[in-house]
Design a protein around this motif. Structure first.
Motif, short mmCIF file in Angstrom:
data_model
loop_
_atom_site.label_atom_id
_atom_site.label_comp_id
_atom_site.label_asym_id
_atom_site.label_seq_id
_atom_site.Cartn_x
_atom_site.Cartn_y
_atom_site.Cartn_z
N GLY A 102 91.39 57.02 82.47
CA GLY A 102 91.47 57.64 81.15
C GLY A 102 92.83 57.42 80.52
N LEU A 103 93.87 57.49 81.34
CA LEU A 103 95.23 57.22 80.85
C LEU A 103 95.35 55.77 80.40
CD1 LEU A 103 98.25 57.79 80.54
CD2 LEU A 103 98.49 57.55 83.02
N ARG A 104 94.76 54.85 81.14
CA ARG A 104 94.80 53.44 80.77
C ARG A 104 94.12 53.20 79.43
NH1 ARG A 104 91.78 48.68 82.69
NH2 ARG A 104 92.95 46.84 82.03
N ILE A 105 93.02 53.91 79.16
CA ILE A 105 92.34 53.77 77.87
C ILE A 105 93.28 54.14 76.73
CG2 ILE A 105 90.50 54.73 76.41
CD1 ILE A 105 88.79 55.00 78.93
N ILE A 106 94.03 55.21 76.91
CA ILE A 106 94.94 55.68 75.86
C ILE A 106 96.18 54.80 75.74
CG2 ILE A 106 96.45 57.60 75.15
CD1 ILE A 106 94.39 59.49 76.43
N VAL A 128 84.80 56.15 83.26
CA VAL A 128 85.61 57.34 83.44
C VAL A 128 84.68 58.54 83.23
CG1 VAL A 128 87.65 58.64 82.72
CG2 VAL A 128 87.61 56.13 82.48
N VAL A 129 84.43 59.30 84.28
CA VAL A 129 83.54 60.45 84.20
C VAL A 129 84.38 61.71 84.02
CG1 VAL A 129 81.67 61.74 85.28
CG2 VAL A 129 81.86 59.26 85.65
N LEU A 130 84.21 62.38 82.89
CA LEU A 130 84.98 63.58 82.57
C LEU A 130 84.13 64.83 82.76
CD1 LEU A 130 86.48 61.23 80.96
CD2 LEU A 130 87.38 63.06 79.53
N TYR A 131 84.81 65.90 83.18
CA TYR A 131 84.15 67.18 83.39
C TYR A 131 84.86 68.26 82.58
CZ TYR A 131 81.84 64.92 87.35
OH TYR A 131 81.10 64.07 88.12
N ARG A 132 84.17 69.36 82.40
CA ARG A 132 84.81 70.53 81.82
C ARG A 132 85.51 71.31 82.92
NH1 ARG A 132 79.49 71.40 79.39
NH2 ARG A 132 79.31 73.23 80.74
N VAL A 140 81.24 60.48 79.42
CA VAL A 140 81.63 59.25 80.11
C VAL A 140 82.35 58.35 79.12
CG1 VAL A 140 80.82 57.21 81.34
CG2 VAL A 140 79.69 59.41 81.72
N ARG A 141 83.57 57.97 79.47
CA ARG A 141 84.33 57.01 78.67
C ARG A 141 84.34 55.66 79.37
NH1 ARG A 141 89.62 60.77 76.99
NH2 ARG A 141 88.41 62.43 75.96
N MET A 142 84.76 54.62 78.66
CA MET A 142 84.70 53.28 79.20
C MET A 142 85.98 52.52 78.89
SD MET A 142 81.98 51.83 80.76
CE MET A 142 80.50 52.34 79.90
N MET A 143 86.62 51.98 79.92
CA MET A 143 87.74 51.08 79.70
C MET A 143 87.22 49.75 79.13
SD MET A 143 90.28 51.56 82.98
CE MET A 143 89.16 50.76 84.14
N PRO A 144 88.04 49.03 78.37
CA PRO A 144 87.57 47.74 77.84
C PRO A 144 87.38 46.68 78.92
CG PRO A 144 89.88 48.11 77.28
CD PRO A 144 89.37 49.39 77.84
N GLY A 186 63.37 46.27 82.78
CA GLY A 186 63.99 45.62 81.63
C GLY A 186 65.19 46.39 81.11
N GLY A 187 65.82 47.18 82.00
CA GLY A 187 66.94 48.02 81.59
C GLY A 187 68.24 47.26 81.46
N LEU A 188 69.28 47.99 81.07
CA LEU A 188 70.59 47.40 80.83
C LEU A 188 71.59 47.89 81.87
CD1 LEU A 188 70.84 47.82 76.95
CD2 LEU A 188 69.97 45.85 78.25
N ASN A 189 72.56 47.04 82.18
CA ASN A 189 73.66 47.45 83.05
C ASN A 189 74.77 48.08 82.20
OD1 ASN A 189 75.12 45.32 81.87
ND2 ASN A 189 74.74 43.94 83.57
N PHE A 190 75.95 48.29 82.78
CA PHE A 190 77.01 48.98 82.06
C PHE A 190 77.85 48.06 81.18
CE2 PHE A 190 75.64 52.10 85.02
CZ PHE A 190 75.86 53.30 84.39
N TYR A 191 77.42 46.82 81.05
CA TYR A 191 77.96 45.92 80.04
C TYR A 191 76.98 45.77 78.89
CZ TYR A 191 81.23 44.79 83.77
OH TYR A 191 82.18 44.87 84.77
#
Length: 371
Positions: A102-106, A128-132, A140-144, A186-191
């Motif tokens: 998450g820090l790397r994303i910012i 990046v899985v975020l919790y409360r 869920v956030r994603m790095m590039p 016929g689903g999608l991966n995380f890309y």
């Protein structure tokens, strides 16, 4: 449809691999900011400072404790900004690593990940899985891009608590079955692309490796000394499992973690423990032969994985909890429908109840019991 396969730029594994940071870090930056798990602060901070002081300009530490939250990531970003960091190191368990991501994303720049437990496949991925603060899943956030390097010191992994190692096995076992379902549906991966044939092959090999070597690897964990079986299993639980899920896609077993997070009694279970039971639920939905599921449950008991909801911590009000888990999963998990047939909440609840029946309620099969 485009097919995509991705992964970290470099992966290093073996006893003493931590020492490779002295050569690796200068390739990516001169002012590293280290997100360090609080459990390791006393043992690793001085070691890292001595290892890196001659190859960097400065080194700053942000000690992680607790949950991976948006507020925690923002606080780390402020500290890294003040230090003018140009490189992030994430050292610790999955949530410390996700905080570093998450820090790397910012902040941008490079990211080196150093897992100190093999409890899940977070180290290689962009997720990046975020919790409360109440430990319920938030977003869920994603790095590039994937991490620049992943460094796995198997001597550190072998010395970590057994329960984390077992959870990593549980997380990785599901990938064969989830990737196969995603591909068939016929689903999608995380890309956001179709799985490659290579991802399907990696997922299958991951499962075969775990079934062949997991129990011998657990003996090495008991001795706190790596052996060849442990090396194979660590590669499976961190590298193969990570490549398989991100490039192959997920299905029911992981979708259920959304539902599990809504039940307070289940929040003490590790991610891999939840996924292991989720795999049993998926296999029920697949209508696998009872003998196959029984044999897998026998392996679970040998390894110390939970075979029912009681093993995850839920011993009362199961009927209502099962309905809540099923409803939340169908409503919130985007990959619940990456399955060969459409699954509704009622069908999912029936499969959860089916997976939970029988030996799951026997005493002594909870997480970390080693039985």
């Amino acid at each position: 449809m485009i097919r995509v396969f991705g992964g970290p730029h470099r992966y290093l594994q073996g006893p003493g691999a931590l020492a490779e940071l002295a050569a690796l870090v200068p390739m990516y930056g001169k002012r590293p900011f280290v997100v360090l798990d609080v459990a390791l602060a006393d043992t690793l901070r001085a070691r890292l400072q001595a290892m890196l002081r001659d190859v960097v300009e400065t080194i700053r530490f942000g000690v992680f404790s607790g949950e991976c939250t948006a507020a925690g990531i923002d606080a780390m970003a402020q500290a890294a900004g003040a230090a003018q960091s140009d490189l992030v190191l994430g050292i610790g368990g999955g949530k410390a690593i996700d905080t570093a991501k998450g820090l790397r994303i910012i902040r941008g720049g490079a990211l080196i990940v150093v897992p100190t437990v093999a409890s899940n496949d977070a180290p290689t991925s962009r997720l990046v899985v975020l919790y409360r603060e109440d430990h319920a899943l938030s977003e869920v956030r994603m790095m590039p891009t994937n991490p620049d390097a992943v460094v796995v010191d198997s001597a550190i992994i072998a010395a970590a608590p057994r329960r984390f190692f077992v959870a990593g096995i549980g997380d990785a076992l599901s990938k064969k079955f989830e990737v196969e379902q995603c591909e068939r549906a016929g689903g999608l991966n995380f890309y956001q692309a179709r799985p490659t044939a290579l991802a399907v092959m990696i997922a299958d090999q991951c499962y075969r490796t775990l079934r062949a070597h997991a129990l011998d690897a657990l003996e090495a964990v008991a001795r706190k000394t790596p052996n060849e079986a442990l090396e194979r299993v660590v590669e499976a639980t961190i590298l193969s499992s990570g490549l398989a899920f991100e490039s192959g896609g997920l299905s029911i077993a992981h979708a259920l973690t959304r539902g599990f997070s809504a039940i307070s009694a289940l929040q003490g279970a590790l991610h891999g423990e939840q996924v292991a039971f989720g795999l049993l639920v998926q296999l029920c939905l697949e209508r696998r032969a009872p003998a196959f599921i029984a044999e897998l449950k026998a392996f679970y008991r040998q390894a110390g994985l939970p075979v029912g909801l009681s093993g995850l911590g839920l011993v009362a009000d199961k009927d209502q909890a099962i309905r809540t888990i099923a409803q939340r999963t169908v409503a919130d998990a985007p990959y619940v429908q990456q399955f060969q047939t459409r699954v509704d909440a009622q069908q999912l609840a029936q499969a959860i109840a089916q997976a939970d029946r029988g030996p799951a309620d026997e005493p002594g099969h909870g997480p970390g019991t080693g039985r």
